[in-house]
Design an enzyme around this catalytic site. Structure first.
Site, PDB file in Angstrom:
ATOM      1  N   GLY A  33      45.166  39.315  40.701  1.00  0.00           N
ATOM      2  CA  GLY A  33      43.830  39.776  41.058  1.00  0.00           C
ATOM      3  C   GLY A  33      43.849  40.600  42.335  1.00  0.00           C
ATOM      4  CB  SER A  34      41.201  41.193  44.812  1.00  0.00           C
ATOM      5  OG  SER A  34      40.286  41.719  43.866  1.00  0.00           O
ATOM      6  CB  THR A  35      46.213  38.551  46.271  1.00  0.00           C
ATOM      7  OG1 THR A  35      46.854  38.460  44.990  1.00  0.00           O
ATOM      8  CG2 THR A  35      45.275  37.373  46.465  1.00  0.00           C
TER       9      THR A  35
END
Length: 483
Positions: free
Chosen positions: A215-217
């Site tokens: 995801g956004s990591t």
């Protein structure tokens, strides 16, 4: 007649020669492999006649010992607070291959390693009973406990690293299990079979073996890619509509809350990472191309074989070729991006360490049977994924995310924290995977952490990284800072 006798004699000589060569090869060249083979029950019984070495945490406290047994194996294997340390120690039992540190350093713990030859020779001369070497880990007991407690009943994992050295301060995977049950001489096999088939798969070390969409990591990697090209700066702008149709498809993506990123029609890379906006990063990914993203991900460790000394499942950035729509999705951690918590912790650790990536390591030293230092492990640099300037710029973005962005639940009073959350989709109706990664303090990082919570944290598609994963990361960082 004499001719027949000569033939028989020659055949017998060949057979004896073959037998001699085969036995020599087995005894001299293959002895260590045979001793280590889990199917060799005689060797395993012999190893139980030797008092296996202890496993200790960083302060020297023993968490695994070998007290005397009252059966034919002579020694038991006793795991103190077994569930707390199971992801690190693994287990050792009479049948089957050992796992965790028990497996990775089996020959040292069993006293059969080639570098323990002098110890065995001294035992013969003095008549002392043989004992295995002990292993002292980098694990900090207080940090490990904080990570275990913070994760609670969630299914997931936590990894905490010292970004300056790569030392693993904590490694937790849940659901956990009690290694004592598998180590039991009488019922260990039944316990293993029961745990192997149990829901939640407790025998899997989710910290290093379980791959999830990051995801956004992953936006940390994408932002780093952009800045490293020299063509982009933190204030480089990208269109920020409320929705965006991926090129060549009918797939529509949105930002986390279905709104524009920031206040204007465009958003900077800085703002997009701070607020965790997908649409600007999708367009950034297309502009960069999959080759650039893949190369940068590999510099952080994606796709690389790694031993800490536990073997780590390589994280994945999808292979070429990717079309623009696929590349766009990878830039915000979707499509076929997959990562372990250790890998995501490594990304944060490299940013925290001013661009230098240290090799993660679980072992501080190996100790002789008398607990005297035998071999010491030194910090090892794996590479320099980004420049110091890029690391500083990404740090500023991550700090803003914690201060007033998408990772505010990682804030620690009086401490500057850098962080990034992630809320990864797994399917149309499947629960999200929730992430947090970050480090603290910003000015002198002492810990980099990654948290993954699977199955939506029990909230299905209502959970998100800042709600569930960020508070866990905060508690782990606090435990390090309180030492």
């Amino acid at each position: 007649m004499n001719r027949e006798l000569k033939r028989i004699s020659a055949l017998v000589l060949v057979m004896f020669t073959a037998l001699f060569v085969a036995s020599s090869v087995i005894q001299v060249f293959q002895s260590q492999n045979l001793e280590a083979d889990a199917r060799n029950q005689r060797a395993r019984a012999d190893q139980y006649s030797i008092q296996r070495g202890q496993i200790l945490v960083s302060d020297g406290t023993a968490i695994v010992t070998s007290p005397r047994s009252d059966d034919s194996f002579q020694f038991d294997r006793d795991y103190k607070e077994g569930r707390l340390y199971a992801a690190v120690t693994g287990y050792y039992n009479p049948i089957g291959s050992p796992t965790g540190i028990e497996g990775a350093l089996n020959s040292q713990l069993a006293g059969t390693a080639s570098d323990r030859l002098l110890d065995r020779f001294q035992n013969i001369l003095t008549g002392a009973k043989p004992r295995g070497a002990s292993v002292q880990l980098t694990i900090d007991a207080a940090v490990q406990k904080a990570a275990y407690d913070a994760l609670g009943d969630q299914r997931g994992a936590v990894v905490a690293l010292d970004p300056r050295t790569g030392a693993v301060l904590a490694m937790v995977s849940k659901p956990s299990f009690d290694p004592n049950a598998i180590a039991d001489h009488a019922d260990g096999v039944k316990a293993y079979e029961r745990l192997k088939d149990q829901a939640g798969k407790p025998l899997i070390n989710r910290a290093i073996d379980s791959l999830n969409p990051p995801g956004s990591t992953f936006k940390i990697v994408s932002a780093s890619t952009a800045l490293e090209t020299g063509r982009y700066k933190p204030d480089s702008m990208f269109p920020s509509p409320r929705s965006y149709t991926l090129p060549g498809t009918s797939t529509v993506i949105q930002n986390a809350v279905g709104e524009a990123c920031g206040t204007g029609p465009k958003a900077s890379i800085f703002t997009a990472l701070k607020l965790s906006c997908n649409i600007p990063f999708a367009q950034l990914g297309i502009a960069l191309g999959d080759d650039a993203l893949r190369t940068q991900a590999e510099k952080f460790g994606f796709g690389q074989q790694l031993s800490i000394p536990l073997k780590v499942t390589p994280s994945v950035y999808p292979p070429a070729p990717l079309d623009p729509a696929q590349t766009a999705q990878t830039a915000f951690g979707q499509y076929d991006d997959r990562a372990t918590p250790l890998q995501i912790a490594m990304v944060s650790a490299a940013i925290a360490n001013r661009g230098r990536l240290m090799k993660p390591n679980l072992v501080q030293k190996v100790l002789s049977p008398s607990l005297a230092p035998s071999s010491q492990f030194s910090p090892e640099q794996l590479g320099t994924p980004v420049s110091e300037k890029t690391a500083e710029q990404v740090t500023a973005m991550m700090k803003a995310s914690v201060d007033s962005g998408a990772a505010t639940n990682a804030r620690i009073e009086g401490v500057e924290v850098a962080g990034k959350t992630g809320t990864a989709q797994n399917g149309t109706n499947d629960p999200y995977t929730l992430w947090f990664t970050g480090f603290a303090p910003v000015s002198d990082p002492q810990v980099a952490v990654a948290v993954v919570v699977e199955n939506g944290g029990g909230l299905g598609q209502s959970g998100f990284g800042n709600l569930v994963a960020a508070p866990i990361g905060r508690q782990v960082m606090e435990a390090v800072l309180k030492r």
